[in-house]
Motif scaffolding. Structure first.
Motif, PDB file in Angstrom:
ATOM      1  N   MET A   1      23.899 -63.914   3.974  1.00  0.00           N
ATOM      2  CA  MET A   1      23.976 -65.275   3.450  1.00  0.00           C
ATOM      3  C   MET A   1      23.884 -65.242   1.934  1.00  0.00           C
ATOM      4  O   MET A   1      23.002 -64.608   1.363  1.00  0.00           O
ATOM      5  N   THR A   2      24.797 -65.916   1.264  1.00  0.00           N
ATOM      6  CA  THR A   2      24.831 -65.926  -0.191  1.00  0.00           C
ATOM      7  C   THR A   2      24.124 -67.156  -0.723  1.00  0.00           C
ATOM      8  O   THR A   2      24.384 -68.273  -0.275  1.00  0.00           O
ATOM      9  N   ALA A   3      23.234 -66.974  -1.683  1.00  0.00           N
ATOM     10  CA  ALA A   3      22.504 -68.091  -2.258  1.00  0.00           C
ATOM     11  C   ALA A   3      23.424 -68.927  -3.135  1.00  0.00           C
ATOM     12  O   ALA A   3      24.244 -68.387  -3.872  1.00  0.00           O
ATOM     13  N   PRO A   4      23.348 -70.252  -3.039  1.00  0.00           N
ATOM     14  CA  PRO A   4      24.164 -71.100  -3.910  1.00  0.00           C
ATOM     15  C   PRO A   4      23.785 -70.873  -5.363  1.00  0.00           C
ATOM     16  O   PRO A   4      22.607 -70.831  -5.710  1.00  0.00           O
ATOM     17  N   SER A   5      24.773 -70.699  -6.222  1.00  0.00           N
ATOM     18  CA  SER A   5      24.476 -70.350  -7.597  1.00  0.00           C
ATOM     19  C   SER A   5      25.588 -70.812  -8.515  1.00  0.00           C
ATOM     20  O   SER A   5      26.692 -71.156  -8.085  1.00  0.00           O
ATOM     21  N   SER A   6      25.284 -70.810  -9.810  1.00  0.00           N
ATOM     22  CA  SER A   6      26.326 -70.981 -10.807  1.00  0.00           C
ATOM     23  C   SER A   6      27.034 -69.644 -10.974  1.00  0.00           C
ATOM     24  O   SER A   6      26.572 -68.609 -10.500  1.00  0.00           O
ATOM     25  N   ASP A   7      28.172 -69.652 -11.653  1.00  0.00           N
ATOM     26  CA  ASP A   7      28.899 -68.411 -11.883  1.00  0.00           C
ATOM     27  C   ASP A   7      28.134 -67.535 -12.872  1.00  0.00           C
ATOM     28  O   ASP A   7      27.423 -68.026 -13.752  1.00  0.00           O
ATOM     29  N   LEU A   8      28.293 -66.233 -12.728  1.00  0.00           N
ATOM     30  CA  LEU A   8      27.743 -65.307 -13.699  1.00  0.00           C
ATOM     31  C   LEU A   8      28.469 -65.521 -15.021  1.00  0.00           C
ATOM     32  O   LEU A   8      29.698 -65.534 -15.075  1.00  0.00           O
ATOM     33  N   GLN A   9      27.718 -65.739 -16.086  1.00  0.00           N
ATOM     34  CA  GLN A   9      28.337 -66.008 -17.382  1.00  0.00           C
ATOM     35  C   GLN A   9      27.635 -65.244 -18.484  1.00  0.00           C
ATOM     36  O   GLN A   9      26.449 -64.915 -18.371  1.00  0.00           O
ATOM     37  N   THR A  10      28.398 -64.958 -19.525  1.00  0.00           N
ATOM     38  CA  THR A  10      27.864 -64.288 -20.695  1.00  0.00           C
ATOM     39  C   THR A  10      28.035 -65.202 -21.896  1.00  0.00           C
ATOM     40  O   THR A  10      29.152 -65.608 -22.230  1.00  0.00           O
ATOM     41  N   ILE A  11      26.932 -65.563 -22.518  1.00  0.00           N
ATOM     42  CA  ILE A  11      26.946 -66.390 -23.713  1.00  0.00           C
ATOM     43  C   ILE A  11      26.167 -65.649 -24.785  1.00  0.00           C
ATOM     44  O   ILE A  11      24.994 -65.314 -24.592  1.00  0.00           O
ATOM     45  N   GLY A  12      26.837 -65.391 -25.897  1.00  0.00           N
ATOM     46  CA  GLY A  12      26.217 -64.555 -26.906  1.00  0.00           C
ATOM     47  C   GLY A  12      26.065 -63.148 -26.366  1.00  0.00           C
ATOM     48  O   GLY A  12      27.021 -62.555 -25.871  1.00  0.00           O
ATOM     49  N   ASP A  13      24.842 -62.620 -26.413  1.00  0.00           N
ATOM     50  CA  ASP A  13      24.609 -61.255 -25.926  1.00  0.00           C
ATOM     51  C   ASP A  13      23.879 -61.232 -24.586  1.00  0.00           C
ATOM     52  O   ASP A  13      23.416 -60.170 -24.150  1.00  0.00           O
ATOM     53  N   LEU A  14      23.776 -62.399 -23.918  1.00  0.00           N
ATOM     54  CA  LEU A  14      23.022 -62.453 -22.666  1.00  0.00           C
ATOM     55  C   LEU A  14      23.909 -62.849 -21.492  1.00  0.00           C
ATOM     56  O   LEU A  14      24.657 -63.825 -21.565  1.00  0.00           O
ATOM     57  N   THR A  15      23.809 -62.083 -20.416  1.00  0.00           N
ATOM     58  CA  THR A  15      24.514 -62.385 -19.174  1.00  0.00           C
ATOM     59  C   THR A  15      23.509 -62.924 -18.164  1.00  0.00           C
ATOM     60  O   THR A  15      22.438 -62.326 -17.965  1.00  0.00           O
ATOM     61  N   PHE A  16      23.848 -64.037 -17.509  1.00  0.00           N
ATOM     62  CA  PHE A  16      22.884 -64.680 -16.618  1.00  0.00           C
ATOM     63  C   PHE A  16      23.594 -65.560 -15.598  1.00  0.00           C
ATOM     64  O   PHE A  16      24.780 -65.875 -15.721  1.00  0.00           O
ATOM     65  N   ARG A  17      22.849 -65.977 -14.601  1.00  0.00           N
ATOM     66  CA  ARG A  17      23.278 -67.017 -13.678  1.00  0.00           C
ATOM     67  C   ARG A  17      22.045 -67.738 -13.144  1.00  0.00           C
ATOM     68  O   ARG A  17      20.940 -67.198 -13.193  1.00  0.00           O
ATOM     69  N   VAL A  18      22.256 -68.963 -12.624  1.00  0.00           N
ATOM     70  CA  VAL A  18      21.149 -69.756 -12.090  1.00  0.00           C
ATOM     71  C   VAL A  18      21.410 -70.029 -10.615  1.00  0.00           C
ATOM     72  O   VAL A  18      22.461 -70.569 -10.247  1.00  0.00           O
ATOM     73  N   TYR A  19      20.465 -69.653  -9.776  1.00  0.00           N
ATOM     74  CA  TYR A  19      20.539 -69.934  -8.345  1.00  0.00           C
ATOM     75  C   TYR A  19      19.802 -71.235  -8.032  1.00  0.00           C
ATOM     76  O   TYR A  19      18.876 -71.627  -8.736  1.00  0.00           O
ATOM     77  N   TYR A  20      20.207 -71.863  -6.914  1.00  0.00           N
ATOM     78  CA  TYR A  20      19.502 -73.024  -6.347  1.00  0.00           C
ATOM     79  C   TYR A  20      19.320 -74.156  -7.359  1.00  0.00           C
ATOM     80  O   TYR A  20      18.217 -74.680  -7.557  1.00  0.00           O
ATOM     81  N   ARG A  21      20.411 -74.536  -7.999  1.00  0.00           N
ATOM     82  CA  ARG A  21      20.342 -75.576  -9.013  1.00  0.00           C
ATOM     83  C   ARG A  21      19.853 -76.894  -8.423  1.00  0.00           C
ATOM     84  O   ARG A  21      20.168 -77.257  -7.303  1.00  0.00           O
ATOM     85  N   GLY A  22      19.057 -77.615  -9.211  1.00  0.00           N
ATOM     86  CA  GLY A  22      18.670 -78.967  -8.852  1.00  0.00           C
ATOM     87  C   GLY A  22      17.271 -79.115  -8.311  1.00  0.00           C
ATOM     88  O   GLY A  22      16.600 -80.084  -8.597  1.00  0.00           O
ATOM     89  N   ALA A  23      16.794 -78.166  -7.514  1.00  0.00           N
ATOM     90  CA  ALA A  23      15.490 -78.355  -6.886  1.00  0.00           C
ATOM     91  C   ALA A  23      14.566 -77.157  -7.091  1.00  0.00           C
ATOM     92  O   ALA A  23      13.430 -77.311  -7.520  1.00  0.00           O
ATOM     93  N   PHE A  24      15.051 -75.965  -6.780  1.00  0.00           N
ATOM     94  CA  PHE A  24      14.206 -74.776  -6.838  1.00  0.00           C
ATOM     95  C   PHE A  24      14.936 -73.666  -7.595  1.00  0.00           C
ATOM     96  O   PHE A  24      15.180 -72.592  -7.065  1.00  0.00           O
ATOM     97  N   ALA A  25      15.253 -73.939  -8.850  1.00  0.00           N
ATOM     98  CA  ALA A  25      16.099 -73.046  -9.641  1.00  0.00           C
ATOM     99  C   ALA A  25      15.457 -71.672  -9.842  1.00  0.00           C
ATOM    100  O   ALA A  25      14.240 -71.536  -9.984  1.00  0.00           O
ATOM    101  N   LEU A  26      16.324 -70.665  -9.855  1.00  0.00           N
ATOM    102  CA  LEU A  26      15.929 -69.281 -10.057  1.00  0.00           C
ATOM    103  C   LEU A  26      16.899 -68.669 -11.060  1.00  0.00           C
ATOM    104  O   LEU A  26      18.113 -68.727 -10.869  1.00  0.00           O
ATOM    105  N   LEU A  27      16.368 -68.085 -12.139  1.00  0.00           N
ATOM    106  CA  LEU A  27      17.199 -67.521 -13.194  1.00  0.00           C
ATOM    107  C   LEU A  27      17.351 -66.019 -13.011  1.00  0.00           C
ATOM    108  O   LEU A  27      16.362 -65.300 -12.854  1.00  0.00           O
ATOM    109  N   GLU A  28      18.607 -65.559 -13.039  1.00  0.00           N
ATOM    110  CA  GLU A  28      18.904 -64.129 -12.975  1.00  0.00           C
ATOM    111  C   GLU A  28      19.455 -63.692 -14.327  1.00  0.00           C
ATOM    112  O   GLU A  28      20.456 -64.232 -14.794  1.00  0.00           O
ATOM    113  N   VAL A  29      18.801 -62.734 -14.970  1.00  0.00           N
ATOM    114  CA  VAL A  29      19.282 -62.227 -16.256  1.00  0.00           C
ATOM    115  C   VAL A  29      19.650 -60.758 -16.109  1.00  0.00           C
ATOM    116  O   VAL A  29      18.955 -59.988 -15.444  1.00  0.00           O
ATOM    117  N   HIS A  30      20.777 -60.388 -16.725  1.00  0.00           N
ATOM    118  CA  HIS A  30      21.263 -59.015 -16.714  1.00  0.00           C
ATOM    119  C   HIS A  30      21.000 -58.414 -18.095  1.00  0.00           C
ATOM    120  O   HIS A  30      21.653 -58.795 -19.068  1.00  0.00           O
TER     121      HIS A  30
END
Length: 240
Positions: A1-30
């Motif tokens: 099962m895949t967790a609902p998330s935003s797309d993986l994006q790179t802004i500046g020098d940081l790559t990240f995505r946010v899971y479970y937007r709206g209620a129980f957000a979880l930040l993934e940083v690369h």
């Protein structure tokens, strides 16, 4: 099962995505080798073994004390990819969303107390003293957080985040307990929600912030203070 998330994006020098937007957000940083990100104390949920985490007193003793006045922790935690690239997961202490803000070095942002989750190494987090009237009556205290520099800033909220666009010359009135972040320098003033004090208090609103555009004010859909009041009515009285 895949967790609902935003797309993986790179802004500046940081790559990240946010899971479970709206209620129980979880930040993934690369993190790339030797790359660092700072976060609120106890924000780390999981991380690769290539990453080290340690406490850091950013801004010295006064900086730590100032953060305590805003409701944040005395120390930040610093995550560094010491032994190669790695992924870290970070989460807020309260149920809600995350607001990624890209700082380009020209526009600092002001955050509500308890509003900081994480930031790139190039972002400086400091405390800013409100004037006496704002600190005394706003319900947010004498200090707020100020973020400046270059990199990514991640603000946390209680509930979902909504962006209020305030055009130039127009105004928007916001309850203090629903504020998340706004551009430093955007004009705002504090005032009673109603014409008289009795009406303001009986309406449950008290004081509000009147913002004047141009600018974007980020608000949260829930008010922690209001939730605390609701919850206290459900708890048994002391001594029962």
């Amino acid at each position: 099962m895949t967790a609902p998330s935003s797309d993986l994006q790179t802004i500046g020098d940081l790559t990240f995505r946010v899971y479970y937007r709206g209620a129980f957000a979880l930040l993934e940083v690369h993190l790339q080798p030797k790359q660092t990100i700072k976060a609120q104390s106890d924000a780390m949920v999981a991380m690769d073994p290539t990453i080290d985490v340690e406490g850091k007193l950013e801004g010295g003793l006064l900086g730590g004390l100032g953060r305590m006045f805003t409701g944040e922790s005395f120390f930040f935690q610093t995550l560094k990819a010491t032994r190669g690239a790695g992924i870290a997961l970070l989460a807020p202490a309260q149920p809600g969303d995350l607001l990624p803000i890209h700082l380009d070095g020209t526009q600092p942002y002001i955050l509500q107390k308890d509003g900081f989750l994480a930031a790139s190494e190039g972002v400086e987090i400091s405390t800013a003293a409100q004037n006496l009237a704002r600190g005394l009556f706003s319900g947010e205290g004498f200090f707020v957080l100020r973020a400046q520099g270059r990199g990514m800033l991640f603000a946390e909220s209680y509930g979902a985040i909504h962006a209020l666009e305030v055009p130039a010359g127009e105004e928007m009135v916001v309850d203090n307990g629903h504020l998340v972040a706004w551009p430093d320098g955007m004009h705002y003033s504090l005032e009673k929600a109603s014409a008289g004090w009795i009406s303001s208090l009986t309406s449950g609103e008290g004081l509000v912030c009147r913002f004047r555009g141009p600018g974007t004010v980020y608000i949260q859909s829930r008010n922690p203070k209001a939730f605390g009041g609701w919850l206290s009515r459900l708890l048994p009285a002391r001594g029962n």
